[in-house]
Design an enzyme around this catalytic site. Structure first.
Site, PDB file in Angstrom:
ATOM      1  N   GLY B  11      15.346  -0.545   1.079  1.00 35.91           N
ATOM      2  CA  GLY B  11      15.363  -1.189   2.099  1.00 35.91           C
ATOM      3  C   GLY B  11      16.187  -0.488   2.833  1.00 35.91           C
ATOM      4  N   SER B  12      16.971   0.847   2.993  1.00 43.46           N
ATOM      5  CA  SER B  12      16.989   1.589   3.918  1.00 43.46           C
ATOM      6  C   SER B  12      16.712   1.458   5.210  1.00 43.46           C
ATOM      7  CB  SER B  12      18.170   3.029   3.591  1.00 43.46           C
ATOM      8  OG  SER B  12      16.817   4.363   3.419  1.00 43.46           O
ATOM      9  N   ASN B  13      15.176   1.868   5.428  1.00 42.79           N
ATOM     10  CA  ASN B  13      14.872   1.702   6.416  1.00 42.79           C
ATOM     11  C   ASN B  13      15.040   0.337   7.438  1.00 42.79           C
ATOM     12  OD1 ASN B  13      13.914   4.249   7.820  1.00 42.79           O
ATOM     13  ND2 ASN B  13      12.423   4.877   6.137  1.00 42.79           N
ATOM     14  N   MET B  89       5.697   0.619  -1.608  1.00 42.85           N
ATOM     15  CA  MET B  89       5.091   1.400  -2.840  1.00 42.85           C
ATOM     16  C   MET B  89       3.611   1.400  -2.916  1.00 42.85           C
ATOM     17  SD  MET B  89       7.116   4.109  -2.223  1.00 42.85           S
ATOM     18  CE  MET B  89       6.710   5.496  -3.391  1.00 42.85           C
ATOM     19  N   ARG B  90       3.245   0.712  -2.539  1.00 43.24           N
ATOM     20  CA  ARG B  90       1.787  -0.293  -2.718  1.00 43.24           C
ATOM     21  C   ARG B  90       1.247  -0.025  -1.800  1.00 43.24           C
ATOM     22  NH1 ARG B  90      -0.069  -2.870  -7.305  1.00 43.24           N
ATOM     23  NH2 ARG B  90      -1.564  -4.204  -7.593  1.00 43.24           N
ATOM     24  N   ILE B  92      -2.759   0.037   0.182  1.00 40.32           N
ATOM     25  CA  ILE B  92      -3.049  -1.385   0.924  1.00 40.32           C
ATOM     26  C   ILE B  92      -4.750  -1.427   0.387  1.00 40.32           C
ATOM     27  CG2 ILE B  92      -4.242  -2.545   2.583  1.00 40.32           C
ATOM     28  CD1 ILE B  92      -0.488  -1.975   3.343  1.00 40.32           C
ATOM     29  N   ASN B 107       3.533   3.051   8.882  1.00 38.92           N
ATOM     30  CA  ASN B 107       4.348   3.624   8.286  1.00 38.92           C
ATOM     31  C   ASN B 107       4.771   4.518   8.243  1.00 38.92           C
ATOM     32  OD1 ASN B 107       4.855   3.967   5.242  1.00 38.92           O
ATOM     33  ND2 ASN B 107       3.518   5.243   5.013  1.00 38.92           N
ATOM     34  N   HIS B 109       6.343   8.733   6.388  1.00 39.98           N
ATOM     35  CA  HIS B 109       5.970   9.625   5.767  1.00 39.98           C
ATOM     36  C   HIS B 109       7.258  10.441   5.509  1.00 39.98           C
ATOM     37  CE1 HIS B 109       4.094  11.187   1.873  1.00 39.98           C
ATOM     38  NE2 HIS B 109       4.042  12.577   2.640  1.00 39.98           N
TER      39      HIS B 109
END
Lengths: 205, 205
Positions: B11-13, B89-90, B92, B107, B109
């Site tokens: 969770g760095s972002n 990492m899932r 949708i 998101n 990337h």
């Protein structure tokens, strides 16, 4: 450094290299200009600059391997060290040509590869995709179209572009500066492979 | 602007957004943190910052549509306007979730899309490819993985990087600055579609 330039169209990168040579910014000598298109406007640029122009008409040699061997003959004749594709619209398919000039044929592509690989309208595709950033890639030519080892990349901010045409104009302006510089770097050092990465080694003074 | 942050790992972002909010640089309020991974270190960040954490264990809900509907329930409950994926990492898959939050799920990337689309190690792939330039893309989430409309892109020069890990570290530093800024921009204006291109319209003062 004796080089050949190949182009199929107007030859704006060809002209940019000629002008950089005249300004003393590109230590190359264009021994020969080669085109597959007898109508290419780039032929006029060659003539105006007294550069030998070899026209190898693609329509007259439909066999693509045979066609490439004609290209190879012309390159051999002028004993060039570097082959610069500048809007040359024919994919090189001859193993013999590719092997003879391995890591000596370079191309410029108007995107940050591998984005828009293989596209002939990469600038318009980038705009239509909604890209904020695109750019240009100079790479070695291999049998993998637009997939050869990357020599140089430059990002271009598309923020101000309102059409795909504007993207194309913006990127080609960057190409005209970058391509002569990279040609010049070949005269002043060498590029070596580390895996798929290309490393530049300047010549010692 | 009430938002949700979803993450699966460290969770760095997520932390970068929290810190930007504290500094007054990001006009958002994180109503809920949601994770699919009970071991995610990001849960500690939520606790330390008194942000409600919803843990929806992916192992307990193997049906992916049902899983997404649990995510939707959590989002609905907290009445968020923007859903920020930050290392979630899932993929949708639920049409119901995607439609309910259309153009409201974003998101980040670690590449200049469409380069390295769909890759979970885009930074290492860029290095291995020999790229000189890569970057980051913030985009809307659609059913086309990493293929949704581009909101923001930033180029990152890889010139100094000697390994794929160095590329990853360099790009994430840019992410930590860019992501809070883009979240903030949602609070201060709106993004509209023009074909596939995204246009930002700041709110009038």
């Amino acid at each position: 450094m004796p080089i050949a330039v190949l182009a199929s169209g107007r030859g704006s990168n060809f002209l940019a290299i000629i002008e950089a040579i005249k300004r003393g910014e590109c230590a190359a000598n264009i021994e020969v200009f080669i085109t597959d298109n007898p109508q290419a406007k780039a032929i006029d640029i060659a003539k105006a600059n007294r550069i030998p122009a070899e026209i190898i008409d693609r329509k007259k040699i439909p066999d693509r391997v045979k066609f490439d061997l004609e290209i190879k003959k012309a390159l051999d004749k002028y004993e060039v060290q570097l082959v610069v594709l500048a809007g040359y619209m024919r994919i090189i398919v001859s193993r013999e040509l590719l092997d003879a000039y391995k890591y000596r044929i370079i191309n410029i592509h108007p995107s940050l590869l591998p984005a828009f690989k293989g596209s002939t309208h990469a600038q318009h595709e980038a705009f239509d995709y909604g890209c904020r950033v695109s750019g240009l890639t100079i790479h070695f030519v291999t049998d993998d179209v637009d997939g050869g080892p990357v020599i140089y990349q430059e990002a271009v901010d598309l923020g101000s572009c309102k059409t795909g045409d504007e993207v194309a104009e913006l990127i080609i302006r960057h190409e005209h500066k970058a391509y002569p510089k990279i040609v010049d770097s070949f005269a002043k050092g060498k590029y070596e492979m580390r895996g798929k990465r290309v490393v530049y080694i300047p010549r010692k003074p």
